[in-house]
Design an enzyme around this catalytic site. Structure first.
Site, short mmCIF file in Angstrom:
data_model
loop_
_atom_site.label_atom_id
_atom_site.label_comp_id
_atom_site.label_asym_id
_atom_site.label_seq_id
_atom_site.Cartn_x
_atom_site.Cartn_y
_atom_site.Cartn_z
N ASN A 11 0.83 -1.21 0.00
CA ASN A 11 0.00 0.00 0.00
C ASN A 11 0.85 1.25 0.00
OD1 ASN A 11 -2.43 -1.45 0.33
ND2 ASN A 11 -2.21 -1.45 2.55
N ASP A 13 0.78 4.47 1.93
CA ASP A 13 0.13 4.93 3.16
C ASP A 13 0.02 6.46 3.17
OD1 ASP A 13 0.10 2.31 4.00
OD2 ASP A 13 1.58 2.58 5.61
N LYS A 40 0.62 -4.46 4.76
CA LYS A 40 1.09 -5.46 5.73
C LYS A 40 2.06 -6.45 5.09
CE LYS A 40 -3.09 -4.89 8.43
NZ LYS A 40 -2.56 -3.89 9.35
N ALA A 42 3.97 -6.01 2.36
CA ALA A 42 5.22 -5.33 2.02
C ALA A 42 6.04 -5.02 3.27
CB ALA A 42 4.91 -4.05 1.26
N THR A 220 0.17 -10.61 19.95
CA THR A 220 0.89 -9.38 20.32
C THR A 220 -0.07 -8.51 21.12
OG1 THR A 220 0.37 -8.52 18.11
CG2 THR A 220 2.56 -9.43 18.40
N LEU A 221 0.43 -8.05 22.27
CA LEU A 221 -0.46 -7.37 23.24
C LEU A 221 -0.03 -5.92 23.48
CD1 LEU A 221 -0.56 -10.35 25.82
CD2 LEU A 221 -2.18 -9.88 23.98
N ALA A 249 3.02 -0.49 11.65
CA ALA A 249 3.98 -1.52 11.21
C ALA A 249 4.74 -2.19 12.36
CB ALA A 249 4.96 -1.00 10.17
N ALA A 250 4.37 -1.90 13.61
CA ALA A 250 5.05 -2.57 14.73
C ALA A 250 4.77 -4.08 14.67
CB ALA A 250 4.58 -2.01 16.06
N GLY A 251 3.51 -4.42 14.41
CA GLY A 251 3.14 -5.84 14.30
C GLY A 251 3.84 -6.49 13.11
N ASP A 252 3.97 -5.76 12.01
CA ASP A 252 4.64 -6.31 10.83
C ASP A 252 6.12 -6.54 11.11
OD1 ASP A 252 2.22 -6.09 9.43
OD2 ASP A 252 2.66 -4.02 8.87
N SER A 282 10.84 -0.02 16.15
CA SER A 282 9.96 0.52 15.10
C SER A 282 8.93 1.51 15.66
CB SER A 282 9.28 -0.61 14.31
OG SER A 282 8.06 -0.97 14.88
N SER A 291 10.28 2.77 9.36
CA SER A 291 10.49 2.63 10.81
C SER A 291 11.13 1.28 11.16
CB SER A 291 9.15 2.75 11.55
OG SER A 291 8.36 1.58 11.36
O1 RIB Z 1 0.26 -2.90 9.44
C1 RIB Z 1 0.42 -1.58 9.01
C2 RIB Z 1 -0.07 -1.44 7.60
O2 RIB Z 1 -1.46 -1.68 7.57
C3 RIB Z 1 0.10 -0.07 7.01
O3 RIB Z 1 1.35 0.11 6.41
C4 RIB Z 1 -1.08 0.03 6.04
O4 RIB Z 1 -0.70 -0.01 4.71
C5 RIB Z 1 -2.01 -1.13 6.40
O5 RIB Z 1 -1.96 -2.12 5.47
#
Ligand code: RIB
Length: 311
Positions: A11, A13, A40, A42, A220-221, A249-252, A282, A291
């Site tokens: 995406n 953003d 997510k 990417a 993840t909490l 993007a912390a979870g990613d 991040s 990040s």
């Molecule tokens: O997890 C964060 C992502 O969720 C963002 O980068 C946004 O594009 C959404 O997909």
């Protein structure tokens, strides 16, 4: 080192900073707006590659995505053979509002992410065949995820599903094929159909998914870190303290870091400690892909935490 394949979304953003996130019917003044590389799939592919994983990525971009997103994938060292660009079509777009505490809300317009179909993934079957760990999220069509999970399980690959955005329930056919399911609290609440307002409740909700066939749940909490639940264990890993700037993007980042350590044959507990450190770095920075820390930064941070006795 095992080969990682991420299959998922990309995406552009549009990130707005505001003192607070508007409620329904409310208008608030924003502080700034910026365009960032996200999605997510990417973000997880960039995290895997930047943190040292041998990473391929299957995604579909529109015209502007090839100029705004593709360079970051190449720069991060991702194997881009799974990426197609559809000229004249719109890349996925996410509208993100981030408040003063770094918390966010996101609305995603799928765009070309919905061209990442089961047939498209079939056309890239050689990438699934040559990889060991397959990482998926839910920003591409459900039939595409369904195909990828079943094909990966049939080939004996390790399957990791980050169930985001969360559906009302998870396709029951998937459960026994998932090696690691990685929801956040909200996603865990939705897919388990149970309340998750404490670590104890998160454990019970995760156990309900384990009883249905999922091998491991890593929930993840947020500030509570991560909770690992399997049929034989349950363990919480608290994260290091840091000033939160932006949780996008912390979870990613967390997912990518776990996958890299698993690809290196490391123990899952060690992988979660590493992932907590990467995700903590991040959230101390703005944006999504920009990040995500490097392997070197994350290892330095871990070493400094160990020196302070914080881990
Ligand atoms: O997890 C964060 C992502 O969720 C963002 O980068 C946004 O594009 C959404 O997909």
């Amino acid at each position: 080192m095992k080969k990682i394949l991420v299959i998922g979304s990309s995406n552009v953003d549009v990130s707005i900073r505001a003192t607070s996130i508007p409620k329904a019917g409310e208008t608030v003044k924003g502080l700034s707006v910026s365009l960032n590389a996200g999605g997510k799939g990417a973000n997880q592919a960039v995290a895997c590659s930047r943190l040292g994983g041998n990473t391929g990525f299957i995604t579909v971009l529109g015209s502007e995505g090839s100029s705004s997103l593709l360079p970051m994938f190449h720069e991060s060292g991702i194997d881009c053979r799974g990426i197609d660009v559809l000229d004249g079509k719109q890349t996925g777009t996410a509208y993100i509002t981030v408040d003063n505490d770094g918390k966010n809300t996101i609305v995603v317009i799928p765009g070309t992410n919905y061209d990442c179909s089961a047939d498209y993934i079939k056309s890239k079957d050689y990438l699934i065949q040559e990889s060991d760990i397959i990482v998926l999220q839910l920003e591409i069509p459900e039939e595409a995820v369904d195909y990828a999970i079943k094909r990966s399980a049939e080939l004996g690959k390790t399957v990791i599903l980050n169930p985001a955005p969360a559906p009302a329930s998870l396709n029951p056919d998937w459960l026994s094929k998932i090696d690691y399911l990685t929801p956040n609290e909200t996603e865990l609440e939705k897919i388990s159909g149970m309340s998750v307002s404490s670590v104890q409740e998160a454990k019970i909700a995760a156990q309900s998914l384990i009883s249905k066939g999922v091998k491991n749940v890593i929930a993840t909490l947020g500030g509570g870190g991560a909770l690992l639940v399997s049929s034989s264990c349950s363990e919480q890993f608290t994260p290091p303290d840091i000033k939160v700037v932006d949780t996008t993007a912390a979870g990613d980042t967390f997912n990518g870091a776990v996958v890299v350590y698993l690809a290196e044959g490391k123990d899952i507990s060690e992988a979660i400690v590493f992932a907590n450190a990467a995700a903590t770095l991040s959230v101390s920075r703005k944006g999504a892909q920009e990040s995500i820390p490097s392997r070197e930064e994350t290892e330095k941070f871990l070493a400094s935490l160990a020196k302070e006795g914080a881990i």
